[in-house]
Write a protein that holds these residues in place. Structure first.
Motif, PDB file in Angstrom:
ATOM      1  N   TYR A  97      83.676  22.984  21.848  1.00  0.00           N
ATOM      2  CA  TYR A  97      84.881  21.950  21.222  1.00  0.00           C
ATOM      3  C   TYR A  97      86.135  22.774  19.817  1.00  0.00           C
ATOM      4  O   TYR A  97      85.409  23.442  19.940  1.00  0.00           O
ATOM      5  CB  TYR A  97      83.776  21.114  20.347  1.00  0.00           C
ATOM      6  N   LYS A 154      82.842  12.202  16.919  1.00  0.00           N
ATOM      7  CA  LYS A 154      82.478  12.214  15.938  1.00  0.00           C
ATOM      8  C   LYS A 154      80.698  12.179  15.993  1.00  0.00           C
ATOM      9  O   LYS A 154      80.415  12.979  15.487  1.00  0.00           O
ATOM     10  CB  LYS A 154      82.858  10.935  15.354  1.00  0.00           C
ATOM     11  N   GLN A 163      88.357  23.697  17.767  1.00  0.00           N
ATOM     12  CA  GLN A 163      87.304  23.875  16.121  1.00  0.00           C
ATOM     13  C   GLN A 163      88.429  23.459  15.307  1.00  0.00           C
ATOM     14  O   GLN A 163      88.436  22.535  14.261  1.00  0.00           O
ATOM     15  CB  GLN A 163      86.862  25.068  16.376  1.00  0.00           C
ATOM     16  N   ASP A 164      90.060  23.214  16.365  1.00  0.00           N
ATOM     17  CA  ASP A 164      90.757  22.680  15.758  1.00  0.00           C
ATOM     18  C   ASP A 164      91.696  21.661  16.486  1.00  0.00           C
ATOM     19  O   ASP A 164      92.879  22.097  15.664  1.00  0.00           O
ATOM     20  CB  ASP A 164      92.413  24.348  15.669  1.00  0.00           C
ATOM     21  N   GLU A 165      91.112  20.889  16.862  1.00  0.00           N
ATOM     22  CA  GLU A 165      91.646  19.687  17.032  1.00  0.00           C
ATOM     23  C   GLU A 165      92.774  19.896  17.709  1.00  0.00           C
ATOM     24  O   GLU A 165      93.721  18.913  18.010  1.00  0.00           O
ATOM     25  CB  GLU A 165      92.140  19.073  16.169  1.00  0.00           C
ATOM     26  N   GLY A 203      79.129  16.521  15.912  1.00  0.00           N
ATOM     27  CA  GLY A 203      78.325  16.516  14.925  1.00  0.00           C
ATOM     28  C   GLY A 203      79.521  18.242  14.934  1.00  0.00           C
ATOM     29  O   GLY A 203      80.247  18.143  14.589  1.00  0.00           O
ATOM     30  N   LYS A 204      78.167  19.553  14.558  1.00  0.00           N
ATOM     31  CA  LYS A 204      79.021  20.280  14.301  1.00  0.00           C
ATOM     32  C   LYS A 204      79.170  21.729  15.632  1.00  0.00           C
ATOM     33  O   LYS A 204      79.128  22.567  15.346  1.00  0.00           O
ATOM     34  CB  LYS A 204      78.722  21.371  12.751  1.00  0.00           C
ATOM     35  N   SER A 205      77.950  20.909  16.113  1.00  0.00           N
ATOM     36  CA  SER A 205      78.014  22.143  17.770  1.00  0.00           C
ATOM     37  C   SER A 205      79.922  22.134  18.298  1.00  0.00           C
ATOM     38  O   SER A 205      80.485  21.736  18.183  1.00  0.00           O
ATOM     39  CB  SER A 205      77.544  21.128  18.641  1.00  0.00           C
ATOM     40  N   VAL A 206      79.083  23.804  18.607  1.00  0.00           N
ATOM     41  CA  VAL A 206      80.319  24.454  19.523  1.00  0.00           C
ATOM     42  C   VAL A 206      80.753  23.954  21.150  1.00  0.00           C
ATOM     43  O   VAL A 206      82.002  23.697  21.715  1.00  0.00           O
ATOM     44  CB  VAL A 206      80.890  25.669  18.981  1.00  0.00           C
ATOM     45  N   ARG A 262      86.825  16.797  19.656  1.00  0.00           N
ATOM     46  CA  ARG A 262      85.716  16.700  19.158  1.00  0.00           C
ATOM     47  C   ARG A 262      85.109  15.579  18.873  1.00  0.00           C
ATOM     48  O   ARG A 262      85.746  14.984  18.160  1.00  0.00           O
ATOM     49  CB  ARG A 262      84.892  17.762  18.629  1.00  0.00           C
TER      50      ARG A 262
END
Length: 134
Positions: A111, A66, A113-115, A69-72, A64
């Motif tokens: 994206y 920066k 979520q857990d990097e 944002g919060k988009s998946v 993801r």
């Protein structure tokens, strides 16, 4: 249904390169990427290549940025079909006899979520008579 996780960042298939003399060749980065995918799946799958028809779903989890944002949803380049091309070609002769046997396919660009960038692959055989998954 067969499920596989490939713990590498998804990349799209780049078009073949053309030399000045007219000869074409695969992009070296794409070739290495496809070979890495093949090697990882070979370690997870010991069966014969499936003849199909097949249903395939790819979940491509990217890092993801920066700016996301919060988009998946990774609604950015590369295009979804370039993921499908790279994965279909990389797994030819390993998971399926040839990627033309894929009759139903879906690619999700997400994206992580857990990097933890990765590719998740789900494969199922379609019933010849009814068109449904086994």
């Amino acid at each position: 249904m067969l499920k596989f996780t490939i713990p590498i960042e998804p990349k799209g298939k780049k078009e073949a390169r053309r030399k000045r003399n007219g000869h074409t060749y695969k992009d070296p980065e794409t070739r290495e990427y496809m070979e890495a995918i093949a090697q990882i799946v070979r370690a997870q799958y010991r069966g014969p290549p499936l003849y199909g028809p097949l249903k395939v779903e790819y979940h491509c989890y990217r890092p993801r940025p920066k700016s996301a944002g919060k988009s998946v949803w990774a609604a950015t380049r590369p295009d979804w079909d370039n993921y499908a091309k790279a994965l279909g070609d990389a797994l030819q002769g390993i998971l399926w006899v040839e990627d033309s046997r894929i009759a139903d396919g879906r690619v999700l660009k997400l994206y992580a979520q857990d990097e933890n960038p990765r590719i998740e692959i789900m494969v199922s055989e379609l019933d010849e008579l009814q068109g449904s998954s086994k």
